[in-house]
Design an enzyme around this catalytic site. Sequence first.
Site, PDB file in Angstrom:
ATOM      1  N   TYR A  52       0.824  -1.343  -0.259  1.00  0.00           N
ATOM      2  CA  TYR A  52       0.303  -0.175  -0.347  1.00  0.00           C
ATOM      3  C   TYR A  52       0.856   1.079  -0.163  1.00  0.00           C
ATOM      4  CZ  TYR A  52      -3.376   3.109   1.542  1.00  0.00           C
ATOM      5  OH  TYR A  52      -4.278   4.554   2.406  1.00  0.00           O
ATOM      6  N   ASP A  56       9.130   2.816   0.395  1.00  0.00           N
ATOM      7  CA  ASP A  56       8.072   4.234   1.223  1.00  0.00           C
ATOM      8  C   ASP A  56       8.390   3.474   2.321  1.00  0.00           C
ATOM      9  OD1 ASP A  56       5.914   4.291   2.321  1.00  0.00           O
ATOM     10  OD2 ASP A  56       4.771   4.197   0.950  1.00  0.00           O
ATOM     11  N   LYS A  92       3.709   9.209   9.031  1.00  0.00           N
ATOM     12  CA  LYS A  92       3.627   8.933  10.380  1.00  0.00           C
ATOM     13  C   LYS A  92       4.530   9.073  11.921  1.00  0.00           C
ATOM     14  CE  LYS A  92       0.833   5.695   8.550  1.00  0.00           C
ATOM     15  NZ  LYS A  92      -0.370   5.280   8.269  1.00  0.00           N
TER      16      LYS A  92
HETATM   17  C1  LIG Z   1       3.463   1.539   3.028  1.00  0.00           C
HETATM   18  C2  LIG Z   1       2.663   3.320   3.353  1.00  0.00           C
HETATM   19  N1  LIG Z   1       2.993   4.483   2.435  1.00  0.00           N
HETATM   20  C3  LIG Z   1       1.998   5.450   1.779  1.00  0.00           C
HETATM   21  C4  LIG Z   1       1.087   5.244   3.548  1.00  0.00           C
HETATM   22  C5  LIG Z   1       0.106   7.054   2.779  1.00  0.00           C
HETATM   23  O1  LIG Z   1       0.029   7.671   3.946  1.00  0.00           O
HETATM   24  P1  LIG Z   1      -0.840   8.947   3.886  1.00  0.00           P
HETATM   25  O2  LIG Z   1      -2.228   7.711   4.988  1.00  0.00           O
HETATM   26  O3  LIG Z   1       0.000   9.226   5.603  1.00  0.00           O
HETATM   27  O4  LIG Z   1      -1.680   9.549   3.345  1.00  0.00           O
HETATM   28  C6  LIG Z   1       0.782   4.656   4.069  1.00  0.00           C
HETATM   29  C7  LIG Z   1      -0.426   4.625   5.076  1.00  0.00           C
HETATM   30  O5  LIG Z   1      -0.658   3.977   5.529  1.00  0.00           O
HETATM   31  C8  LIG Z   1       1.573   3.535   4.502  1.00  0.00           C
HETATM   32  O6  LIG Z   1       1.362   2.329   4.992  1.00  0.00           O
END
Ligand SMILES: Cc1ncc(COP(=O)(O)O)c(C=O)c1O
Length: 419
Positions: A142, A239, A267
């Site tokens: 994700y 990521d 986060k």
């Molecule tokens: C690995 C990863 N990338 C990107 C995101 C997206 O971040 P946001 O929820 O701050 O848009 C998340 C969100 O949980 C994530 O876990």
Amino acid sequence: MSLESSRIAFERARRSVGAGVGSGLRAAMRPHPLFVSEARGAHVWDLDGDRYIDYVMAWGPLVLGHGDPRITDAVVDVAGRMQVVGTSHVLEYTAAEAVLEAVPHGERLLWSNTGTEAVQVALRLARAATGRRRVVKFAKSYHGWQDAVHAGLDDGAWDEPAAPGGRGQSPSVLDDLVVARFNDTEMIERILAEAVERDIAAVIVDPIMSNAGVEPPAPEFLRALRARCDRHGVVLVFDEVIAGFRIARGGAAERFGVRPDLSVFGKAMAGGFTQSAVVGRADLIDQVTDGVVHAGTFNGNPVALAAVQATMGVLADPSVHESLESVSARFEQVIGGLLAAGPRTARLQRVGSLLQFVPDGEATNLHGTGGLWSQILGGMLANGVLFMPSGKIFLSTAHGQADIDATADALDKVLRELP
Ligand SMILES: Cc1ncc(COP(=O)(O)O)c(C=O)c1O
């Protein structure tokens, strides 16, 4: 724990807020979301005043627990002087310097607000630098909810046009996506060998598959990825929205000793406030002075950057991650031990302070495992322990032995009462 006030609040919320929740994934919480009135350390209190041990930790940001005064004092101080200003302020670079100091490949950064936005910026930088169009991601990972990457969320047809992750998404952008299998070095090498012909600009990888079972990278996988990206002129993007500042101060790059070209952080970087960033090679990031658009009214919000700077200050002390690792190892030992001995066995997958409940014979994905975990969840909530529907478990430096012991007692009881 009656949950009665939360039930009433949820009914009311559904009349004004879509699905009754602030973020769609939270609708999965059963029997309904817990409505929190106060949060401190490792605990939250609901509207009835009942206390829960919290393993949700806001879905990841709270590495230091709720309401650490070192963060909140810094925020209050700045918030009393300014909010967003729409021009420059000193925290933009002092907080940036603190982040770059922590991240092994940190030469330059761009501020954004959410992980989703920062992923978009990172991929734009990669496309601009390479003049290529397509991006490789790994099945089940994700990377936020924008159309271009919210796809290929299940196991399946590798390397095919990815299935969109939800209704209403544009199928046309999915031609820009190639889906590979995580930890399959042979597959990624084959795909990248055709990077020019297939127009591949970037590989984006969550190095610990934090939303798909918490799977650490095989020892050679990230190294092979790095080498093949170099050989074929592809930008490597980590990521680290969940991994960053959680699995090590310098995130996945520090923990696994492989430096990507760019990392996306979110986060944990702001200790519970809204902030994200793309961090990495200066030549890639400096493209924002040469036609690559990176915009946002709330970018570089001083209140959030005060939180970033304070968080970086706390994490600079190596004992913070040492104690996070030791509480996480203890949790794995005690709770994992109970699960392994239970009537229907399951195990805990762990990388640092991120854990995932994995029942034998069940696959996990973004939405978790269903089955056994959903039975455990309800029982734990009734016994004062708040877990996530997906089976991910976030620990913090605020969790202590007393929390683990209380969780173990509750779990033991719940497992015994399973039908
Ligand atoms: C690995 C990863 N990338 C990107 C995101 C997206 O971040 P946001 O929820 O701050 O848009 C998340 C969100 O949980 C994530 O876990």
